[in-house]
Design a protein around this motif. Structure first.
Motif: not given
Length: 979
Positions: A664, A667-668, A735, A738, A741
């Motif tokens: 992580s 931003s993510f 997304n 990743l 989430t």
């Protein structure tokens, strides 16, 4: 998704509201309030003459040789008196005198932490110079509260053999509703209350919060010697609004206080390893060896004005690691140089307090508690001493108690604690330089990866990572008490605050091998001959990241309560109140707010005295109890902070698959938070009956119904599930950057239901002290699967479960791989502890514990075992997305083995343990004694295993294997000098 409505306010408005509320609170102090949770007790009653007429304005005093100072109250116009904030102690004497009547004296009374006892006074006409001494059994039951609480004296715990640790937490071993189990790594005990977890408890010392924000595990992060115990009150249900938030126990430890005579003790305990038996055939027992000196001393600084008490302990203990014959055999074959070793525990424990009577109306108390303990935490399958921990920290408090008038009193407390785990890397010996290597019998394909089947047989080298986790908590509490004698009956009206403005937990992880290959998983080449070696099928790399800030969690809990204890008439007490907690959580690392919520907790309860002698009481309550703030439950804003690479190998050494799990970044983060997220809570009904019989015998019978609502939940929102004519299939990621989430919220889809029946019998007299309890508690899981659980898509009809329900910790996204320890769910518990002071100074004591076994949890299997291999019916096993390989969650080969999750569960055997103590006291003088004791534990040398090995897959070779066998028969010799 349907949500419960939760009020939210802006931080600016909240600050204004806080200041306004505090101003109102201080204004209320001039008029109203009710006592908060305290280590002190109360004696109250009604004063009449021979004819039954009320006698007003009588002076009532209380004093005890074990407590410094004298406490005074003046009866009101209706003849009611209240002696509040009495330090716990025995042999209190209550005296009452007024012109025209003989002096009243009642001796031998016992004051317990948090307990309200009734002592009515009848005065006889005559001269005050004459004294009427009244005898009888000391009242031992609370006639005003509906709370489910257990009071245990420090003297009882010092004189019965519960565990070889002789720690304050032994009290939890004999408390109704508590499940106790040996910790499989640290050698101590874990405690669960009616389905709650080990960290859902609040622990107070003389009213100050000494629980760690890191986890709140009461028996591991807090160590207090038995010589430091005055009294304990353990609330297990029907908590009133003044009690701190906690779905589990609210434990209040009352430390002894100094008196006008010096008193103290020196205690030395030795338990050699040679006095241990072996209850594991062809295996290794959890044998214990200890040397433990304790001391305590208390007395006057200035007589009738200031007093002190302090005590300490040095811990030197070796806790053996239980290994079955099978585990021992695997360890020796996979690591030929293996030899047994214990988990070592070393440390110092200190407790001290000082009381100052500033004036007849004001008392100040300072409290210090400190413990620092290095404790190994090696599991049964570790081949070497590779897991080292450090527990404990300091707790410091200042309490100010004032009795302004006969109606009004106030109480303020400020405290701080830094209880945590592993305050520095050097305190635990650093980090290893090799990858952790875990050996399994076999492995299987699932969702594009290889997964070891069953439990690990052995762990080699060192741990893949270690962590340091300092934590801290500050508390500010206050309340006042105002008594209204005449307003449709009498009232105790209340308001108070409980503020914890800065709770912090910081975790830094250090990877082994410099962050290169940190983990290797291997399988036996020949399951029938481990000595042929093993083949690595999986490695994990942290991509040369040697350390990182794993989590930095902050929180605050601002609580208020308003409450009224109303007596419409003398025999009926109705307590109604509300406790709102404003709780905020924040990820200090990523600067993300994880929770902002009001948590409203209304409570109402009633107690009705059936008989005039105040010895028979029925009670009922309904409560909503918010969970305690806890770093692990509040969580972080990121799923992970480091990118890891998993590589899977075929038997010939070729690469089967490589899966990169992105870390992580700001931003993510990988998590979003429900704006209505709030603390989980318990909704509880309780009814009960308590009676006190002759000879100090107390019986309590109750029924408790609990629902654990709104547990923490995380829902995977990155998977794309598509409904087709042939069913639901996986179609990729929302997304691509990743893998997962999560939407962080509350689980409103299912909840645990506990229904328990409890019977408790106790006796307290000069010669005999006894405490026994029996609990029967069936349980079940209500509701349905939570959204996006692959289990719900593949096996939607198998939700039903009536055993092995899992953990209130929640955050389970897949019911096939959930927490299956289930040690908090047991059907039957029976305990009894007794001590008898026989003639010639002989003491005989014994404890007997019997608990039904722990369920193994829902049984799963693999599709190959069922004969139907996965054939792509839920989409491809893996998919290449944004240049990397991603697993399909629906391509799992796990399935429930039976028609639902409750069917077919296996159970551990009953845990039965019988301990005894034989000793003799030698009197040196009127104030000096020496007692020598022999403690024998597990007399029958029972060898019940207390949990299954990890894994609930029926197709694995280790399924159903038991581990963590109870401690064997052992003995300790102790010597106690008391003055």
């Amino acid at each position: 998704m349907p949500r419960n409505y939760v009020y939210r306010i802006s931080p600016h408005y909240f600050r204004r509201l806080t200041l306004t509320a505090l101003f109102i609170l201080l204004a209320f102090y001039a008029r109203y309030s009710l006592t908060q949770t305290t280590a002190d007790g109360t004696i109250h009653g009604h004063i009449t003459d021979d004819s039954g007429a009320t006698v007003p304005h009588v002076t009532v005093t209380a004093h005890s040789p074990a407590v410094g100072g004298t406490f005074t109250a003046i009866a009101d116009a209706e003849g009611n008196y209240r002696l509040i904030d009495l330090p716990q102690g025995e042999n209190y004497t209550v005296e009452a005198s007024v012109s025209g009547f003989e002096k009243f004296e009642r001796a031998g009374l016992i004051v317990r932490s948090g307990l309200n006892i009734t002592v009515d006074i009848q005065l006889k006409v005559g001269s005050v110079s004459q004294t009427v001494e009244v005898a009888g059994d000391a009242p031992l039951i609370d006639t005003q509260s509906a709370e489910q609480a257990t009071n245990l004296s420090g003297e009882l715990l010092r004189n019965i053999p519960v565990t070889g640790r002789h720690d304050w937490s032994d009290s939890l071993q004999i408390t109704p509703g508590i499940i106790s189990a040996s910790s499989d790594a640290e050698g101590g005990q874990t405690y669960f209350l009616r389905g709650s977890e080990n960290e859902n408890h609040a622990t107070l010392l003389d009213g100050m919060d000494i629980g760690s924000f890191e986890q709140n595990w009461p028996s591991n992060t807090i160590s207090i010697a038995n010589e430091s115990l005055g009294d304990l009150q353990i609330k297990t249900g029907a908590n009133d609004a003044s009690s701190p938030a906690a779905m589990g126990m609210v434990i209040n430890i009352g430390s002894p206080v100094g008196a006008d005579q010096y008193h103290g003790s020196f205690y030395y305990l030795i338990g050699p390893a040679s006095l241990n038996s072996n209850n594991v055939p062809n295996g290794n027992a959890a044998a214990s060896a200890s040397q433990q000196p304790d001391f305590s001393v208390g007395g006057p600084i200035v007589k009738q004005r200031a007093w002190f008490f302090f005590s300490g302990r040095y811990i030197h203990r070796d806790d053996g690691i239980s290994q079955t014959a099978s585990q021992d055999s695997y360890l020796k074959q996979l690591y030929p140089s293996f030899s047994t070793f214990p988990n070592q525990s070393r440390g110092f424990v200190f407790l001290g307090n000082s009381s100052l009577q500033l004036s007849p109306k004001h008392r100040l108390m300072a409290i210090v508690q400190y413990d620092s303990r290095k404790q190994d935490a090696n599991y049964q399958w570790y081949t070497q001493d590779i897991a080292k921990n450090q527990y404990g920290g300091g707790a410091y408090g200042l309490r100010f108690i004032s009795q302004w008038t006969s109606r009004l009193s106030t109480r303020f407390l400020i405290s701080y604690n830094d209880k945590g785990v592993n305050t520095s890397l050097s305190s635990i010996g650093g980090v290893g330089n090799k990858p952790e290597e875990d050996i399994y019998t076999t492995y299987a394909t699932s969702a594009g990866s290889y997964v070891g089947q069953g439990a690990s047989l052995a762990t080699l080298n060192n741990l893949s990572s270690v962590s340091v986790n300092p934590a801290q908590k500050e508390s500010f509490t206050g309340d006042a008490t105002y008594y209204v004698p005449k307003a449709w009956g009498s009232h105790e009206l209340g308001v108070g605050f409980y503020l914890e403005p800065r709770e912090l937990s910081k975790v830094t992880a250090y990877y082994a091998n410099g962050g290169g290959i940190i983990q290797q998983d291997a399988a036996l080449k020949n399951v029938n001959d481990p000595m042929q070696g093993f083949t690595i099928f999986h490695t994990r790399s942290a991509n040369n990241t040697s350390s990182y800030l794993s989590s930095y969690i902050g929180a605050n809990d601002y609580a208020w309560y308003i409450q009224d204890r109303w007596h419409p008439f003398s025999r009926l007490s109705i307590t109604a109140g509300i406790r709102p907690d404003w709780i905020s959580g924040r990820d200090e690392q990523f600067k993300v707010t994880t929770q902002h919520s009001w948590n409203w907790a209304p409570r109402v309860g009633g107690a009705f005295v059936l008989t005039k002698d105040q010895r028979n009481v029925v009670r009922a309550s309904w409560t909503k109890i918010t969970d305690i703030t806890n770093a692990s439950y509040l969580g972080t804003a990121a799923t992970s902070t480091v990118t890891t690479t998993d590589t899977y190998y075929n038997k010939d050494g070729s690469v089967f698959n490589t899966i990169v799990n992105p870390g992580s970044t700001s931003s993510f983060l990988g998590k979003t938070f429900d704006p209505g997220r709030h603390q989980g809570y318990v909704r509880e009904w309780l009814v009960g009956y308590r009676t006190q019989l002759k000879g100090g015998v107390v019986i309590d019978v109750s029924y408790i119904d609990r629902e654990y609502r709104d547990r923490p939940a995380q829902i995977d929102t990155n998977q794309i599930y598509t409904t087709t004519a042939n069913g639901t299939v996986w179609s990729g990621l929302v997304n691509p950057a990743l893998t997962n989430t999560y939407f962080i919220t509350n689980n409103t889809w299912n909840w645990f239901v506990y229904q328990g029946y409890e019977v408790t019998v106790s006796k307290q007299s000069n010669k005999v002290q006894l405490f026994g309890t029996y609990t029967y508690s069936p349980d079940h899981l209500a509701g349905t699967f939570q959204p996006n659980d692959p289990t719900a898509i593949i096996e939607p009809t198998k939700f039903a479960n009536n055993a092995g329900l899992g953990s209130v910790r929640g955050n389970v996204t897949n019911d096939w791989t959930g927490d299956t320890r289930d040690r908090m769910w047991q059907r039957n518990q029976a305990r009894i502890g007794a001590t008898y002071r026989a003639p010639w100074g002989i003491r005989l004591s014994s404890t007997l514990t019997a608990q039904s076994g722990t369920p193994g949890g829902p049984v799963i299997t693999t599709l190959t075992a069922l004969g139907t291999p996965y054939a792509g019916q839920y989409g491809p096993a893996t998919m290449t997305i944004a240049g990397r390989t991603v697993s399909n969650p629906l391509a799992t080969t796990y399935r429930f083995a039976y028609k639902d999750r409750g069917t077919g569960q296996i159970w551990c055997p009953w845990l039965v343990q019988w301990n005894t103590l034989v000793g003799r006291e030698f009197k040196i003088s009127d104030r000096q004694t020496v007692e020598a004791d022999l403690n024998i534990y597990n007399i029958l040398n029972n060898g019940a295993a207390q949990q299954f090995v990890n894994g609930n897959n029926i197709s694995s070779t280790t399924f159903g294997s038991l581990q963590n066998v109870q401690q064997p028969r052992s003995a300790q010799i102790s010597l106690r000098y008391h003055f």
